[in-house]
Scaffold this motif. Structure first.
Motif, PDB file in Angstrom:
ATOM      1  N   GLY A 251       0.789  -1.227   0.000  1.00 22.89           N
ATOM      2  CA  GLY A 251       0.000   0.000   0.000  1.00 22.89           C
ATOM      3  C   GLY A 251       0.822   1.278   0.000  1.00 22.89           C
ATOM      4  O   GLY A 251       0.268   2.362   0.158  1.00 22.89           O
ATOM      5  N   TYR A 252       2.134   1.150  -0.190  1.00 22.45           N
ATOM      6  CA  TYR A 252       2.993   2.344  -0.189  1.00 22.45           C
ATOM      7  C   TYR A 252       2.735   3.181  -1.434  1.00 22.45           C
ATOM      8  O   TYR A 252       2.727   2.656  -2.558  1.00 22.45           O
ATOM      9  CB  TYR A 252       4.462   1.926  -0.128  1.00 22.45           C
ATOM     10  CG  TYR A 252       5.427   3.093  -0.072  1.00 22.45           C
ATOM     11  CD1 TYR A 252       5.556   3.851   1.083  1.00 22.45           C
ATOM     12  CD2 TYR A 252       6.210   3.427  -1.176  1.00 22.45           C
ATOM     13  CE1 TYR A 252       6.442   4.924   1.139  1.00 22.45           C
ATOM     14  CE2 TYR A 252       7.105   4.489  -1.124  1.00 22.45           C
ATOM     15  CZ  TYR A 252       7.209   5.231   0.031  1.00 22.45           C
ATOM     16  OH  TYR A 252       8.091   6.289   0.093  1.00 22.45           O
ATOM     17  N   THR A 253       2.529   4.469  -1.233  1.00 27.25           N
ATOM     18  CA  THR A 253       2.247   5.356  -2.360  1.00 27.25           C
ATOM     19  C   THR A 253       3.236   6.521  -2.419  1.00 27.25           C
ATOM     20  O   THR A 253       3.040   7.466  -3.186  1.00 27.25           O
ATOM     21  CB  THR A 253       0.818   5.947  -2.243  1.00 27.25           C
ATOM     22  OG1 THR A 253       0.710   6.616  -0.979  1.00 27.25           O
ATOM     23  CG2 THR A 253      -0.234   4.859  -2.332  1.00 27.25           C
ATOM     24  N   GLY A 254       4.288   6.473  -1.578  1.00 28.39           N
ATOM     25  CA  GLY A 254       5.247   7.567  -1.530  1.00 28.39           C
ATOM     26  C   GLY A 254       6.296   7.478  -2.622  1.00 28.39           C
ATOM     27  O   GLY A 254       6.181   6.703  -3.575  1.00 28.39           O
ATOM     28  N   ASP A 255       7.332   8.288  -2.450  1.00 22.81           N
ATOM     29  CA  ASP A 255       8.407   8.342  -3.433  1.00 22.81           C
ATOM     30  C   ASP A 255       9.435   7.242  -3.170  1.00 22.81           C
ATOM     31  O   ASP A 255       9.492   6.666  -2.086  1.00 22.81           O
ATOM     32  CB  ASP A 255       9.084   9.714  -3.349  1.00 22.81           C
ATOM     33  CG  ASP A 255       8.107  10.834  -3.695  1.00 22.81           C
ATOM     34  OD1 ASP A 255       7.567  10.820  -4.821  1.00 22.81           O
ATOM     35  OD2 ASP A 255       7.861  11.699  -2.828  1.00 22.81           O
ATOM     36  N   VAL A 256      10.235   6.973  -4.182  1.00 21.23           N
ATOM     37  CA  VAL A 256      11.322   6.004  -4.064  1.00 21.23           C
ATOM     38  C   VAL A 256      12.624   6.785  -4.074  1.00 21.23           C
ATOM     39  O   VAL A 256      13.003   7.374  -5.084  1.00 21.23           O
ATOM     40  CB  VAL A 256      11.323   5.003  -5.235  1.00 21.23           C
ATOM     41  CG1 VAL A 256      12.406   3.962  -5.014  1.00 21.23           C
ATOM     42  CG2 VAL A 256       9.960   4.363  -5.384  1.00 21.23           C
ATOM     43  N   GLU A 257      13.286   6.772  -2.935  1.00 25.47           N
ATOM     44  CA  GLU A 257      14.494   7.582  -2.794  1.00 25.47           C
ATOM     45  C   GLU A 257      15.732   6.745  -3.105  1.00 25.47           C
ATOM     46  O   GLU A 257      15.859   5.625  -2.627  1.00 25.47           O
ATOM     47  CB  GLU A 257      14.596   8.046  -1.343  1.00 25.47           C
ATOM     48  CG  GLU A 257      14.571   9.531  -1.175  1.00 25.47           C
ATOM     49  CD  GLU A 257      14.718   9.918   0.277  1.00 25.47           C
ATOM     50  OE1 GLU A 257      15.701   9.527   0.915  1.00 25.47           O
ATOM     51  OE2 GLU A 257      13.808  10.611   0.766  1.00 25.47           O
ATOM     52  N   VAL A 258      16.630   7.332  -3.853  1.00 25.54           N
ATOM     53  CA  VAL A 258      17.919   6.681  -4.113  1.00 25.54           C
ATOM     54  C   VAL A 258      18.965   7.355  -3.244  1.00 25.54           C
ATOM     55  O   VAL A 258      19.270   8.538  -3.415  1.00 25.54           O
ATOM     56  CB  VAL A 258      18.305   6.777  -5.597  1.00 25.54           C
ATOM     57  CG1 VAL A 258      19.703   6.206  -5.809  1.00 25.54           C
ATOM     58  CG2 VAL A 258      17.282   6.050  -6.455  1.00 25.54           C
ATOM     59  N   GLU A 259      19.496   6.571  -2.296  1.00 24.96           N
ATOM     60  CA  GLU A 259      20.489   7.089  -1.362  1.00 24.96           C
ATOM     61  C   GLU A 259      21.720   6.200  -1.434  1.00 24.96           C
ATOM     62  O   GLU A 259      21.687   5.047  -1.004  1.00 24.96           O
ATOM     63  CB  GLU A 259      19.920   7.093   0.065  1.00 24.96           C
ATOM     64  CG  GLU A 259      20.847   7.739   1.082  1.00 24.96           C
ATOM     65  CD  GLU A 259      20.430   7.423   2.521  1.00 24.96           C
ATOM     66  OE1 GLU A 259      20.281   8.369   3.296  1.00 24.96           O
ATOM     67  OE2 GLU A 259      20.270   6.239   2.858  1.00 24.96           O
ATOM     68  N   ILE A 260      22.786   6.722  -1.995  1.00 28.88           N
ATOM     69  CA  ILE A 260      23.988   5.907  -2.225  1.00 28.88           C
ATOM     70  C   ILE A 260      25.192   6.543  -1.544  1.00 28.88           C
ATOM     71  O   ILE A 260      25.507   7.707  -1.786  1.00 28.88           O
ATOM     72  CB  ILE A 260      24.268   5.753  -3.740  1.00 28.88           C
ATOM     73  CG1 ILE A 260      23.036   5.202  -4.470  1.00 28.88           C
ATOM     74  CG2 ILE A 260      25.464   4.836  -3.958  1.00 28.88           C
ATOM     75  CD1 ILE A 260      23.202   5.081  -5.971  1.00 28.88           C
ATOM     76  N   PHE A 261      25.827   5.765  -0.677  1.00 26.72           N
ATOM     77  CA  PHE A 261      27.099   6.159  -0.063  1.00 26.72           C
ATOM     78  C   PHE A 261      28.184   5.407  -0.811  1.00 26.72           C
ATOM     79  O   PHE A 261      28.317   4.186  -0.650  1.00 26.72           O
ATOM     80  CB  PHE A 261      27.157   5.718   1.405  1.00 26.72           C
ATOM     81  CG  PHE A 261      26.232   6.444   2.338  1.00 26.72           C
ATOM     82  CD1 PHE A 261      24.908   6.664   2.038  1.00 26.72           C
ATOM     83  CD2 PHE A 261      26.707   6.895   3.559  1.00 26.72           C
ATOM     84  CE1 PHE A 261      24.063   7.324   2.931  1.00 26.72           C
ATOM     85  CE2 PHE A 261      25.870   7.548   4.458  1.00 26.72           C
ATOM     86  CZ  PHE A 261      24.556   7.766   4.143  1.00 26.72           C
ATOM     87  N   ASN A 262      28.955   6.100  -1.625  1.00 26.08           N
ATOM     88  CA  ASN A 262      29.901   5.392  -2.482  1.00 26.08           C
ATOM     89  C   ASN A 262      30.932   6.403  -2.979  1.00 26.08           C
ATOM     90  O   ASN A 262      30.578   7.409  -3.620  1.00 26.08           O
ATOM     91  CB  ASN A 262      29.126   4.766  -3.659  1.00 26.08           C
ATOM     92  CG  ASN A 262      30.016   4.018  -4.619  1.00 26.08           C
ATOM     93  OD1 ASN A 262      30.957   4.582  -5.170  1.00 26.08           O
ATOM     94  ND2 ASN A 262      29.710   2.750  -4.836  1.00 26.08           N
ATOM     95  N   ALA A 263      32.196   6.125  -2.705  1.00 21.13           N
ATOM     96  CA  ALA A 263      33.259   7.087  -3.009  1.00 21.13           C
ATOM     97  C   ALA A 263      33.350   7.394  -4.502  1.00 21.13           C
ATOM     98  O   ALA A 263      33.562   8.544  -4.896  1.00 21.13           O
ATOM     99  CB  ALA A 263      34.598   6.558  -2.480  1.00 21.13           C
ATOM    100  N   ASP A 264      33.180   6.361  -5.357  1.00 27.55           N
ATOM    101  CA  ASP A 264      33.276   6.586  -6.799  1.00 27.55           C
ATOM    102  C   ASP A 264      32.124   7.465  -7.294  1.00 27.55           C
ATOM    103  O   ASP A 264      32.317   8.344  -8.146  1.00 27.55           O
ATOM    104  CB  ASP A 264      33.262   5.254  -7.552  1.00 27.55           C
ATOM    105  CG  ASP A 264      34.507   4.428  -7.271  1.00 27.55           C
ATOM    106  OD1 ASP A 264      35.543   5.020  -6.907  1.00 27.55           O
ATOM    107  OD2 ASP A 264      34.437   3.193  -7.405  1.00 27.55           O
TER     108      ASP A 264
END
Lengths: 289, 289
Positions: A251-264
């Protein structure tokens, strides 16, 4: 569901630059970090996202609630300071009209991220988990009064010593269920939960308690600094579509967040990162019926 | 419960040297590794432990059952080879009269420990878990006929990509319960399960299914090679006594094996390591009423 850029993915960008980047790439939502908002100024950050017509899919982050487990006055002082800081975070989330305040609850009292253990380190994991529940009982009504939802984020068990004694979605959900739905929810972050044999059951059980869906991949092998073991979707071992499907079905209707911790990724051109993020999102994350 | 030396803790020692070391330090049991037994010779290893009057608390290790998830002939061949190798491991455990054969079930098909991902890497975690159940259905009766108990070891989720898709005690237990108690049990290894919010419930639920109790500490921060993040009890973040108490209360009457993967400990004088192990066991592991 629509795609949201968590600004930590394009870490070099200020709030103003990240807002511009979202608009330039046709994104409708952004996830903000408190320290970046503080650098930009809270009022200016609010103006920037409103003028751009962006939703704030989350504010990162509150939490670090476990230091109250230190002995005596030190523990009492740390607990009070943590509550104060979290109230400020809730106020900021309210100003930004963020969909939620992400809570990284903290590790064992006296254990510092990346630092060697000292004599003051606690091994009382059960106690640390109780401190989180106690702090939440203080903070949830405060959040509720301001229309802010606290989003409890279970972190991969590798971060249990130093960052979050919340280690599974089921555990986070059990904690959330003690409070009204509009006050406390949970975060489903693929990096943290992909391995969990109960994750599909717990996503279904969470239902509307899912306050945030974050995606990034789990790299193999992990880099030396395990905090940076997050990858662009498709670069690691996670099969995203079944998880996305389960989150939708819950039932989730929110946004899809992309959160990346990555040195490159942090070293790369942020505009290229966002372009890649959009393409990968369509290719490997979106679950069409 | 009595203390057992898993020979990997004193990795420089051959089977003969480790058996001598156990006798010299007054230990009654030893955990052996297949490659060391092969180097010493199976028959000679059997004679050494019998002549010394030692119990073999475990043989490490069977498993790596998931490669059958590779496509086509490669998968079929890998699955057949894995079953053959595990039958040999069961035969060796029977010869040694080991209390159990520890099973490290394997990671995602085509993902190699410590090696970068290749195009052949599978992301089908659910499928890999099904392969384990299928392999177990083949191997459990074979083990039962030879009086060997397979001990399913859940590994810390950090090892899910490349070593074990069994990630929690509860998951291992659910798999074990499909087979007779004398054929399939579970391993409780503190390093792998200490973070799990359900571990006390699952230890109680496991009861007599606990086939092996292994102890070592969880170091913080982890070293670059996370496989070597195991420490001498007392050097990390684990509170052992509540776990020991729970394992005892569940009805476990076997030995307590100390299995440590740690570059410094491997470099140290093995006799000093065993002396430290004995002292730390008394100080931080044993739970007296």
């Amino acid at each position: 569901m629509t795609l949201s850029l968590n600004q930590w993915t394009t870490r070099r960008w200020s709030v103003a630059e990240a807002v511009d980047g979202c608009v330039r790439h046709g994104l409708e939502a952004i996830g903000l970090w408190r320290q970046n908002v503080a650098e930009q100024g809270l009022a200016e950050s609010v103006k920037l996202v409103r003028d751009a017509g962006l939703r704030v899919s989350s504010l990162c982050r509150g939490g670090f609630l476990t230091a109250g487990g230190l002995p005596g006055d030190e523990g009492r002082r740390a607990f009070a300071e943590a509550l104060d800081d979290n109230r400020r975070a809730i106020d900021e989330a309210a100003e930004l009209e963020a969909a939620c305040l992400v809570m990284v609850v903290g590790g064992l009292p006296g254990v510092q991220p990346g630092e060697p253990l000292t004599a003051g380190a606690s091994r009382d994991l059960a106690g640390a988990r109780e401190r989180v529940a106690e702090a939440l009982a203080e903070l949830a009504p405060y959040a509720g009064e301001r229309g802010v939802k606290l989003a409890l984020e279970p972190l991969h068990p590798i971060y249990c010593p130093d960052r979050a004694v919340l280690s599974t979605l089921g555990q986070a959900l059990d904690l959330a269920l003690a409070h009204p739905e509009e006050q406390v929810g949970v975060v489903v972050d693929t990096f943290h939960v992909w391995w969990d044999p109960r994750v599909f059951d717990d996503i279904a059980r969470a239902g509307r308690r899912i306050a945030s869906y974050q995606v990034c991949d789990y790299l193999h092998p992990l880099p030396e600094d395990v905090l940076l073991g997050r990858g662009m979707m498709g670069d690691g071992v996670i099969d995203f579509k079944p998880i996305t499907r389960a989150v939708l079905d819950a039932g989730y209707t929110g946004d899809v967040e992309v959160e990346i911790f990555n040195a490159d990724i942090w070293a790369a051109d942020p505009d290229e990162v966002v372009a890649t993020m959009k393409a990968r999102y369509e290719d490997v994350v979106v679950a069409r019926p």
